[in-house]
Motif scaffolding. Structure first.
Motif, PDB file in Angstrom:
ATOM      1  N   ARG A 182      52.648 -45.424 -26.450  1.00 10.43           N
ATOM      2  CA  ARG A 182      52.437 -46.135 -27.307  1.00 10.43           C
ATOM      3  C   ARG A 182      52.828 -45.477 -28.729  1.00 10.43           C
ATOM      4  N   GLU A 183      52.003 -44.246 -28.549  1.00  5.89           N
ATOM      5  CA  GLU A 183      52.186 -43.567 -30.268  1.00  5.89           C
ATOM      6  C   GLU A 183      53.597 -43.057 -30.631  1.00  5.89           C
ATOM      7  N   PRO A 184      54.173 -42.653 -29.637  1.00  2.56           N
ATOM      8  CA  PRO A 184      55.755 -42.206 -29.988  1.00  2.56           C
ATOM      9  C   PRO A 184      56.286 -43.327 -30.557  1.00  2.56           C
ATOM     10  N   PHE A 185      56.414 -44.556 -29.572  1.00  6.13           N
ATOM     11  CA  PHE A 185      56.800 -45.917 -30.032  1.00  6.13           C
ATOM     12  C   PHE A 185      56.585 -46.434 -31.380  1.00  6.13           C
ATOM     13  N   ARG A 186      55.342 -45.965 -31.676  1.00  3.82           N
ATOM     14  CA  ARG A 186      54.795 -46.345 -33.175  1.00  3.82           C
ATOM     15  C   ARG A 186      55.530 -45.701 -34.149  1.00  3.82           C
ATOM     16  N   VAL A 187      55.961 -44.488 -34.028  1.00  2.00           N
ATOM     17  CA  VAL A 187      56.656 -43.560 -34.743  1.00  2.00           C
ATOM     18  C   VAL A 187      57.952 -44.352 -34.893  1.00  2.00           C
ATOM     19  N   ALA A 188      58.694 -44.582 -33.801  1.00  2.00           N
ATOM     20  CA  ALA A 188      60.118 -45.172 -33.843  1.00  2.00           C
ATOM     21  C   ALA A 188      60.011 -46.639 -34.398  1.00  2.00           C
ATOM     22  N   LEU A 189      59.064 -47.463 -34.571  1.00  2.00           N
ATOM     23  CA  LEU A 189      59.008 -48.779 -35.173  1.00  2.00           C
ATOM     24  C   LEU A 189      58.749 -48.361 -36.658  1.00  2.00           C
ATOM     25  N   SER A 190      58.135 -47.294 -36.969  1.00  2.00           N
ATOM     26  CA  SER A 190      57.953 -47.206 -38.625  1.00  2.00           C
ATOM     27  C   SER A 190      59.216 -46.748 -39.290  1.00  2.00           C
ATOM     28  N   TYR A 191      60.164 -46.248 -38.607  1.00  2.95           N
ATOM     29  CA  TYR A 191      61.422 -46.216 -38.898  1.00  2.95           C
ATOM     30  C   TYR A 191      62.121 -47.657 -39.045  1.00  2.95           C
ATOM     31  N   THR A 192      62.302 -48.318 -37.970  1.00  6.05           N
ATOM     32  CA  THR A 192      63.342 -49.397 -37.603  1.00  6.05           C
ATOM     33  C   THR A 192      62.633 -50.558 -38.307  1.00  6.05           C
ATOM     34  N   LEU A 193      61.411 -50.800 -38.513  1.00  9.29           N
ATOM     35  CA  LEU A 193      61.077 -51.983 -38.940  1.00  9.29           C
ATOM     36  C   LEU A 193      60.763 -51.867 -40.628  1.00  9.29           C
ATOM     37  N   ARG A 194      61.524 -51.076 -41.307  1.00  9.52           N
ATOM     38  CA  ARG A 194      61.719 -51.000 -42.575  1.00  9.52           C
ATOM     39  C   ARG A 194      62.655 -52.096 -43.046  1.00  9.52           C
ATOM     40  N   SER A 195      63.599 -52.379 -42.056  1.00  6.00           N
ATOM     41  CA  SER A 195      64.708 -53.187 -42.261  1.00  6.00           C
ATOM     42  C   SER A 195      64.385 -54.648 -42.246  1.00  6.00           C
ATOM     43  N   ALA A 196      64.300 -55.522 -43.221  1.00  3.09           N
ATOM     44  CA  ALA A 196      64.216 -56.917 -43.153  1.00  3.09           C
ATOM     45  C   ALA A 196      65.020 -57.455 -41.986  1.00  3.09           C
ATOM     46  N   ALA A 197      66.325 -56.956 -41.856  1.00  2.00           N
ATOM     47  CA  ALA A 197      67.248 -57.718 -41.011  1.00  2.00           C
ATOM     48  C   ALA A 197      66.790 -57.393 -39.557  1.00  2.00           C
ATOM     49  N   VAL A 198      66.392 -56.222 -39.287  1.00  2.00           N
ATOM     50  CA  VAL A 198      65.778 -55.597 -37.816  1.00  2.00           C
ATOM     51  C   VAL A 198      64.374 -56.400 -37.405  1.00  2.00           C
ATOM     52  N   ARG A 199      63.481 -56.750 -38.647  1.00  2.00           N
ATOM     53  CA  ARG A 199      62.463 -57.429 -38.362  1.00  2.00           C
ATOM     54  C   ARG A 199      62.658 -58.816 -37.949  1.00  2.00           C
ATOM     55  N   SER A 200      63.888 -59.540 -38.688  1.00  2.06           N
ATOM     56  CA  SER A 200      64.253 -61.040 -38.332  1.00  2.06           C
ATOM     57  C   SER A 200      64.783 -61.037 -36.844  1.00  2.06           C
ATOM     58  N   LEU A 201      65.542 -60.007 -36.262  1.00  2.00           N
ATOM     59  CA  LEU A 201      66.079 -60.058 -35.072  1.00  2.00           C
ATOM     60  C   LEU A 201      65.088 -59.882 -34.153  1.00  2.00           C
ATOM     61  N   GLU A 202      64.144 -59.001 -34.391  1.00  2.69           N
ATOM     62  CA  GLU A 202      63.127 -58.656 -33.332  1.00  2.69           C
ATOM     63  C   GLU A 202      62.389 -59.938 -33.108  1.00  2.69           C
ATOM     64  N   VAL A 203      62.050 -60.729 -34.204  1.00  2.00           N
ATOM     65  CA  VAL A 203      61.140 -61.931 -33.935  1.00  2.00           C
ATOM     66  C   VAL A 203      61.878 -62.835 -33.123  1.00  2.00           C
ATOM     67  N   THR A 204      63.125 -63.060 -33.542  1.00  3.13           N
ATOM     68  CA  THR A 204      63.729 -64.113 -32.723  1.00  3.13           C
ATOM     69  C   THR A 204      64.052 -63.500 -31.157  1.00  3.13           C
ATOM     70  N   ALA A 205      64.116 -62.252 -31.036  1.00  2.96           N
ATOM     71  CA  ALA A 205      64.438 -61.995 -29.573  1.00  2.96           C
ATOM     72  C   ALA A 205      63.051 -62.044 -28.744  1.00  2.96           C
ATOM     73  N   HIS A 206      61.667 -61.495 -29.542  1.00  2.00           N
ATOM     74  CA  HIS A 206      60.669 -61.780 -28.945  1.00  2.00           C
ATOM     75  C   HIS A 206      60.081 -63.287 -28.616  1.00  2.00           C
ATOM     76  N   GLN A 207      60.746 -64.290 -29.445  1.00  3.98           N
ATOM     77  CA  GLN A 207      60.298 -65.813 -28.937  1.00  3.98           C
ATOM     78  C   GLN A 207      61.235 -66.094 -27.818  1.00  3.98           C
ATOM     79  N   LEU A 208      62.580 -65.786 -27.686  1.00  4.63           N
ATOM     80  CA  LEU A 208      63.126 -65.738 -26.516  1.00  4.63           C
ATOM     81  C   LEU A 208      62.646 -65.281 -25.337  1.00  4.63           C
ATOM     82  N   LEU A 209      61.963 -64.161 -25.408  1.00  9.24           N
ATOM     83  CA  LEU A 209      61.492 -63.436 -24.300  1.00  9.24           C
ATOM     84  C   LEU A 209      60.210 -64.194 -23.865  1.00  9.24           C
ATOM     85  N   VAL A 210      59.329 -64.670 -24.677  1.00  6.34           N
ATOM     86  CA  VAL A 210      57.987 -65.320 -24.410  1.00  6.34           C
ATOM     87  C   VAL A 210      58.523 -66.634 -23.802  1.00  6.34           C
TER      88      VAL A 210
END
Length: 273
Positions: free
Chosen positions: A189-217
């Protein structure tokens, strides 16, 4: 730090200033020092026991307890007459919660970020498939609520988005009803938090991630394990692309560390748009 021949190095250790839980602090201080040395492809040669106690400002009892913990984790070896040395990562218990946490407190290297993605790729699609089959009404309510919080979180701080991401992943892992998946997910969990702290700075990544999570759920809601596995694959694949993008930036800024923040917050390149 002074370097000896053959890639080994002598080092000084920071004095422990406050007894938060002295044993824990000493162990963490030494453990993080070993991690930094490994990232620099060097080996620590520890001072003798008296010297190390003096540098850290702790008793022999506290030091010996800390060294025993690190030896049990595979991070150091203590040999009579030849002293104490750090061991390479290949000897460590890499799923140990302390080692994972200490690595997340350091600047993660490329290998560590890639390892995190590959662990998730091996685990999350299978857990998502089980969740599609096993989730009960309470599980689904928690997953739906977590997704809704994430989808409506536009404009929140990066730290808040990370928390919401982690909550959603935890809900899906819980819905898999596999205790080992839940344990492994919590361990990273905590290492994953660190990885997300880098990747979620990109608006494009955030948008892709939300769409992918919606499809997953949606796949879990429809009780479609194959679609859930495929959607979870895409969630992790998006993260892997983002991590590779971050790694290229990290490698490119080594010569000029003062530009870290600018480089991490600039617009994503074409492969992330």
């Amino acid at each position: 730090m002074g370097t000896e021949s053959g890639g080994s190095m002598l080092t000084r250790f920071e004095r422990i200033l406050a007894p938060e839980s002295l044993h824990v602090r000493v162990t963490r201080t030494l453990g993080r020092q070993v991690i930094r040395a490994d990232q620099e492809s060097t080996q620590i040669i520890f001072p003798n026991e008296n010297g190390l106690c003096e540098q850290l400002g702790v008793s022999r009892t506290i030091l010996r307890e800390a060294l025993k913990v690190l030896a049990d984790k595979g991070m150091i070896e203590v040999r009579p007459r030849s002293g104490m040395r750090s061991l390479p990562r290949s000897n460590w218990n890499l799923l140990d919660p302390d080692i994972l946490a200490w690595q997340s407190e350091e600047n993660p290297d490329a290998g560590f970020l890639r390892d995190l993605c590959e662990i998730r790729l091996a685990m999350e699609p299978t857990a998502a498939g089980f969740a599609a089959v096993r989730a009960n009404a309470e599980d689904m309510a928690e997953i739906e609520a977590a997704l809704n919080r994430r989808v409506t979180a536009d404009g929140k701080r990066i730290e808040d988005l990370i928390d919401l991401d982690l909550q959603l992943h935890a809900c899906i892992m819980k819905a898999s009803h596999n205790r080992l998946f839940q344990y492994l997910s919590e361990a990273i969990r905590e290492p994953f938090r660190v990885a997300l702290s880098y990747t979620l700075r990109s608006a494009a990544v955030r948008s892709l991630e939300v769409t992918a999570h919606q499809l997953l759920v949606d796949a879990i809601r429809r009780r479609d394990p194959l679609a859930a596995r495929d959607a979870a694959d895409k969630v992790v694949a998006n993260l892997m692309v983002a991590v590779e993008h971050v790694i290229r930036r990290m490698e490119g800024r080594k010569a000029n560390r003062s530009n870290d923040w600018v480089l991490l917050t600039t617009e994503p390149s074409a492969d992330l748009r």
